[in-house]
Design an enzyme around this catalytic site. Structure first.
Site, mmCIF file in Angstrom:
data_model
loop_
_atom_site.group_PDB
_atom_site.id
_atom_site.type_symbol
_atom_site.label_atom_id
_atom_site.label_comp_id
_atom_site.label_asym_id
_atom_site.label_seq_id
_atom_site.Cartn_x
_atom_site.Cartn_y
_atom_site.Cartn_z
ATOM 1 N N ASN A 7 0.875 -1.169 0.000
ATOM 2 C CA ASN A 7 0.000 0.000 0.000
ATOM 3 C C ASN A 7 0.915 1.223 0.000
ATOM 4 O O ASN A 7 1.442 1.625 1.028
ATOM 5 C CB ASN A 7 -0.882 -0.041 1.260
ATOM 6 C CG ASN A 7 -1.807 1.145 1.368
ATOM 7 O OD1 ASN A 7 -1.742 2.078 0.566
ATOM 8 N ND2 ASN A 7 -2.672 1.116 2.362
ATOM 9 N N LYS A 14 3.079 0.657 3.297
ATOM 10 C CA LYS A 14 2.768 -0.436 4.224
ATOM 11 C C LYS A 14 2.877 -1.733 3.452
ATOM 12 O O LYS A 14 2.503 -1.785 2.267
ATOM 13 C CB LYS A 14 1.343 -0.297 4.763
ATOM 14 C CG LYS A 14 1.165 0.841 5.722
ATOM 15 C CD LYS A 14 -0.236 0.771 6.329
ATOM 16 C CE LYS A 14 -0.658 2.126 6.849
ATOM 17 N NZ LYS A 14 -2.067 2.415 6.745
ATOM 18 N N ARG A 92 -2.700 -2.093 -3.288
ATOM 19 C CA ARG A 92 -3.896 -1.314 -3.031
ATOM 20 C C ARG A 92 -3.837 -0.097 -3.951
ATOM 21 O O ARG A 92 -2.836 0.628 -3.965
ATOM 22 C CB ARG A 92 -3.924 -0.840 -1.587
ATOM 23 C CG ARG A 92 -5.125 0.026 -1.340
ATOM 24 C CD ARG A 92 -4.932 0.920 -0.173
ATOM 25 N NE ARG A 92 -6.125 1.730 0.012
ATOM 26 C CZ ARG A 92 -6.132 2.871 0.669
ATOM 27 N NH1 ARG A 92 -5.031 3.334 1.207
ATOM 28 N NH2 ARG A 92 -7.235 3.544 0.806
ATOM 29 N N HIS A 181 -13.063 3.042 0.360
ATOM 30 C CA HIS A 181 -13.052 1.976 1.384
ATOM 31 C C HIS A 181 -13.765 0.712 0.893
ATOM 32 O O HIS A 181 -14.246 -0.088 1.706
ATOM 33 C CB HIS A 181 -13.767 2.419 2.682
ATOM 34 C CG HIS A 181 -13.123 3.556 3.410
ATOM 35 N ND1 HIS A 181 -13.851 4.570 3.973
ATOM 36 C CD2 HIS A 181 -11.829 3.831 3.672
ATOM 37 C CE1 HIS A 181 -13.030 5.432 4.562
ATOM 38 N NE2 HIS A 181 -11.789 5.005 4.387
ATOM 39 N N HIS A 209 -17.614 2.113 8.147
ATOM 40 C CA HIS A 209 -16.146 2.146 8.267
ATOM 41 C C HIS A 209 -15.807 3.496 8.880
ATOM 42 O O HIS A 209 -15.860 4.534 8.208
ATOM 43 C CB HIS A 209 -15.511 1.970 6.878
ATOM 44 C CG HIS A 209 -14.016 2.021 6.890
ATOM 45 N ND1 HIS A 209 -13.214 0.924 6.641
ATOM 46 C CD2 HIS A 209 -13.160 3.050 7.118
ATOM 47 C CE1 HIS A 209 -11.946 1.269 6.731
ATOM 48 N NE2 HIS A 209 -11.891 2.561 7.012
ATOM 49 N N GLY A 211 -13.033 5.564 10.660
ATOM 50 C CA GLY A 211 -11.631 5.733 11.045
ATOM 51 C C GLY A 211 -11.286 7.206 10.967
ATOM 52 O O GLY A 211 -12.137 8.059 11.226
ATOM 53 N N GLY A 213 -10.700 8.603 8.139
ATOM 54 C CA GLY A 213 -11.680 8.837 7.087
ATOM 55 C C GLY A 213 -12.795 7.852 7.343
ATOM 56 O O GLY A 213 -12.529 6.718 7.726
ATOM 57 N N ARG A 242 -11.980 16.119 7.920
ATOM 58 C CA ARG A 242 -12.798 16.430 6.731
ATOM 59 C C ARG A 242 -14.229 16.751 7.137
ATOM 60 O O ARG A 242 -14.789 16.091 8.013
ATOM 61 C CB ARG A 242 -12.817 15.235 5.769
ATOM 62 C CG ARG A 242 -11.478 14.971 5.152
ATOM 63 C CD ARG A 242 -11.502 13.722 4.295
ATOM 64 N NE ARG A 242 -10.383 12.865 4.630
ATOM 65 C CZ ARG A 242 -10.322 11.565 4.358
ATOM 66 N NH1 ARG A 242 -11.323 10.967 3.756
ATOM 67 N NH2 ARG A 242 -9.265 10.870 4.685
ATOM 68 N N SER A 285 -10.529 10.791 17.790
ATOM 69 C CA SER A 285 -11.758 10.648 18.583
ATOM 70 C C SER A 285 -11.456 10.335 20.053
ATOM 71 O O SER A 285 -12.263 10.631 20.923
ATOM 72 C CB SER A 285 -12.676 9.592 17.977
ATOM 73 O OG SER A 285 -12.195 8.315 18.244
ATOM 74 N N ARG A 286 -10.266 9.763 20.325
ATOM 75 C CA ARG A 286 -9.912 9.496 21.727
ATOM 76 C C ARG A 286 -9.758 10.796 22.506
ATOM 77 O O ARG A 286 -10.210 10.914 23.653
ATOM 78 C CB ARG A 286 -8.613 8.689 21.817
ATOM 79 C CG ARG A 286 -8.806 7.242 21.471
ATOM 80 C CD ARG A 286 -7.517 6.563 21.183
ATOM 81 N NE ARG A 286 -6.938 7.043 19.916
ATOM 82 C CZ ARG A 286 -6.022 6.384 19.226
ATOM 83 N NH1 ARG A 286 -5.553 5.258 19.677
ATOM 84 N NH2 ARG A 286 -5.570 6.862 18.085
ATOM 85 N N GLU A 385 -8.174 -5.272 5.114
ATOM 86 C CA GLU A 385 -8.067 -4.964 3.688
ATOM 87 C C GLU A 385 -6.901 -5.706 3.042
ATOM 88 O O GLU A 385 -6.985 -6.137 1.902
ATOM 89 C CB GLU A 385 -7.916 -3.440 3.509
ATOM 90 C CG GLU A 385 -9.214 -2.707 3.819
ATOM 91 C CD GLU A 385 -9.036 -1.248 4.204
ATOM 92 O OE1 GLU A 385 -8.537 -1.000 5.319
ATOM 93 O OE2 GLU A 385 -9.396 -0.382 3.401
HETATM 94 P P1 ADP Z 1 -7.282 5.438 8.963
HETATM 95 O O1 ADP Z 1 -8.518 5.994 8.299
HETATM 96 O O2 ADP Z 1 -6.165 6.414 9.049
HETATM 97 O O3 ADP Z 1 -6.912 4.051 8.489
HETATM 98 P P2 ADP Z 1 -7.982 4.121 11.447
HETATM 99 O O4 ADP Z 1 -8.992 3.159 10.938
HETATM 100 O O5 ADP Z 1 -6.682 3.598 11.945
HETATM 101 O O6 ADP Z 1 -7.749 5.314 10.452
HETATM 102 O O7 ADP Z 1 -8.674 4.943 12.623
HETATM 103 C C1 ADP Z 1 -7.967 5.927 13.294
HETATM 104 C C2 ADP Z 1 -8.876 6.565 14.318
HETATM 105 O O8 ADP Z 1 -9.462 5.567 15.146
HETATM 106 C C3 ADP Z 1 -8.093 7.433 15.255
HETATM 107 O O9 ADP Z 1 -7.978 8.723 14.765
HETATM 108 C C4 ADP Z 1 -8.943 7.426 16.495
HETATM 109 O O10 ADP Z 1 -9.838 8.498 16.385
HETATM 110 C C5 ADP Z 1 -9.747 6.126 16.396
HETATM 111 N N1 ADP Z 1 -9.391 5.197 17.483
HETATM 112 C C6 ADP Z 1 -8.404 4.295 17.526
HETATM 113 N N2 ADP Z 1 -8.407 3.650 18.713
HETATM 114 C C7 ADP Z 1 -9.422 4.148 19.434
HETATM 115 C C8 ADP Z 1 -9.954 3.903 20.744
HETATM 116 N N3 ADP Z 1 -9.426 3.012 21.555
HETATM 117 N N4 ADP Z 1 -11.018 4.624 21.142
HETATM 118 C C9 ADP Z 1 -11.571 5.536 20.339
HETATM 119 N N5 ADP Z 1 -11.119 5.822 19.104
HETATM 120 C C10 ADP Z 1 -10.073 5.136 18.641
#
Ligand code: ADP
Length: 402
Positions: A7, A14, A92, A181, A209, A211, A213, A242, A285-286, A385
């Protein structure tokens, strides 16, 4: 068969090497800061093996992929003895446009078609193409396959993918919903059906999905019929940085008010908006959860906005499909955030989905999070993925009888 999955991003790469006999991960890793100083490679000789960090000058993707091969062959932390053990490479690729509705064996024609799509994904497709070309150079004769983020959504009907603007913008410039995605939505929707024991081609699944994004997809009978990301990965729900959906008239309004040009506006919407822009705290989000727990009002609003918008898509897609059998959560937030899943699923009883707070008290692994008697099931399903890319690559290469 051993398949190397790559990727390639603009400054990162990656990789995972799969043994397809048992789908085990022989090695995985990440090259960071390609073309920047302090570049390094983090390599793990196995799914849970301790990581080895290799610092080096990595001016370009050729050197990055060379380093990956060296790590795979290394006499201490390597996992293969000879390059010929790598039977195929799966890439990818972010944007396949309308040219690719499935994964493909990469030929010169495919590379040309990818180059023609660069305008649609100017940040993502060029490094993907470079990755393919470098592998051709370093591993001549090893077959390569391309697996597209957009491909799964090519089953959308025109009424779902067209925008309400003059039709010529679609025919002349390709302006339409593509969705992203796709590999993840495909994997988790199928997996949900396996868990439920119902045929994929009969099920109605909404996949979330979530994350950095985020996108939501409506998967009816194993086909994507709608998805929240659009022409670019900016549309849809609120994301890390975004904006997601907004009134398009806000753009010219703000550009005049703030004296911004198109690039500056684009930068605000992609990099300074979303959770970061609304909360003023973070795109993660954490951090938002922690601040909300401490009583920060804007963090609380951000959380509520995030959940409310995902919930609205679930309602819309249940209507679009005329029902829903399962709602699936995946990716960083979907797999890990208990409050996000709770905020999205609470109040969906009218739809037949009864959320179970006890069952929701888990993270990062497959789990049912609706009550046992819930008509609509809700699941956490970690996405994979890379495995899908490896499986598609194997299938394509076997089909070629090489
Ligand atoms: P990407 O779209 O970059 O692949 P990921 O799927 O790795 O992103 O998601 C990243 C996001 O997931 C982080 O920005 C965070 O907001 C969230 N995240 C990861 N672990 C936790 C957790 N334990 N609790 C809440 N949110 C989490």
């Amino acid at each position: 068969m051993k398949v190397l999955v790559l990727n390639c991003g603009s400054s990162s790469l990656k990789y995972q090497l799969f043994n397809m006999e048992d789908e085990s991960v022989l090695a995985k890793g990440l090259v960071q800061r390609i073309g920047i100083d302090n570049a390094y490679l983090e390599h793990r000789p196995g799914e849970d093996a301790p990581k080895v960090t290799i610092e080096d000058e990595i001016p370009n993707h050729t050197r990055a992929i060379q380093l990956v091969i060296e790590a795979l062959l290394h006499n201490e932390h390597g996992v293969i003895k000879d390059m010929t053990e790598i039977n195929a490479v799966g890439h990818r690729v972010v944007h396949g446009g309308e040219a690719f509705a499935g994964s493909v064996f990469i030929t010169d024609e495919v590379i040309k078609a990818l180059e023609a799509n660069v305008e649609l994904a100017p940040l993502h497709n060029p490094p993907n193409i470079v990755g393919v070309k470098v592998c051709e150079e370093l591993m001549p004769g090893v077959p390569q396959a391309g697996v597209f983020d957009t491909a799964f959504h090519q089953t959308m009907k025109p009424y779902a993918y067209l925008y309400g603007i003059p039709y010529e913008y679609y025919t002349e410039h390709g302006v339409r919903r593509y969705g992203f995605h796709g590999t993840s939505h495909r994997y988790v929707s199928k997996r949900a059906c396996e868990i439920m024991g119902i045929p994929y081609d009969k099920a109605k699944v909404i996949t979330c999905h979530l994350g950095n994004g985020s996108s939501i997809a409506a998967v009816d009978g194993g086909k994507s019929v709608d998805t929240s990301m659009g022409f670019t990965p900016l549309e849809g729900v609120l994301m890390g940085t975004r904006s997601g959906d907004l009134d398009p008239a806000i753009l010219p309004f703000l550009m005049r008010k703030e004296n911004m040009d198109a690039d500056q506006m684009d930068n605000v919407l992609n990099k300074k908006s979303g959770m970061l822009g609304v909360s003023g705290i973070s795109n993660d989000s954490r951090d938002i959860e922690a601040a909300a727990n401490e009583g920060n009002e804007r963090a609380k609003i951000t959380q509520d906005m995030f959940c409310y918008r995902v919930k609205k898509y679930i309602g819309a897609y249940a209507a679009a499909m005329g029902g829903v059998d399962a709602i699936v959560f995946t990716a960083g937030i979907g797999e890990n955030s208990k409050p996000a899943r709770a905020g999205i699923l609470e109040g969906l009883e009218f739809l037949g989905c009864k959320f179970d707070p006890e069952k929701n008290n888990t993270r990062g692994k497959e789990a049912l999070i609706s009550t046992d008697d819930s008509k609509v099931k809700a699941y956490i399903i970690p996405t994979n993925e890379e495995l899908v890319i490896a499986r598609d690559t194997k299938e394509i290469i076997e089909g070629l009888n090489i």
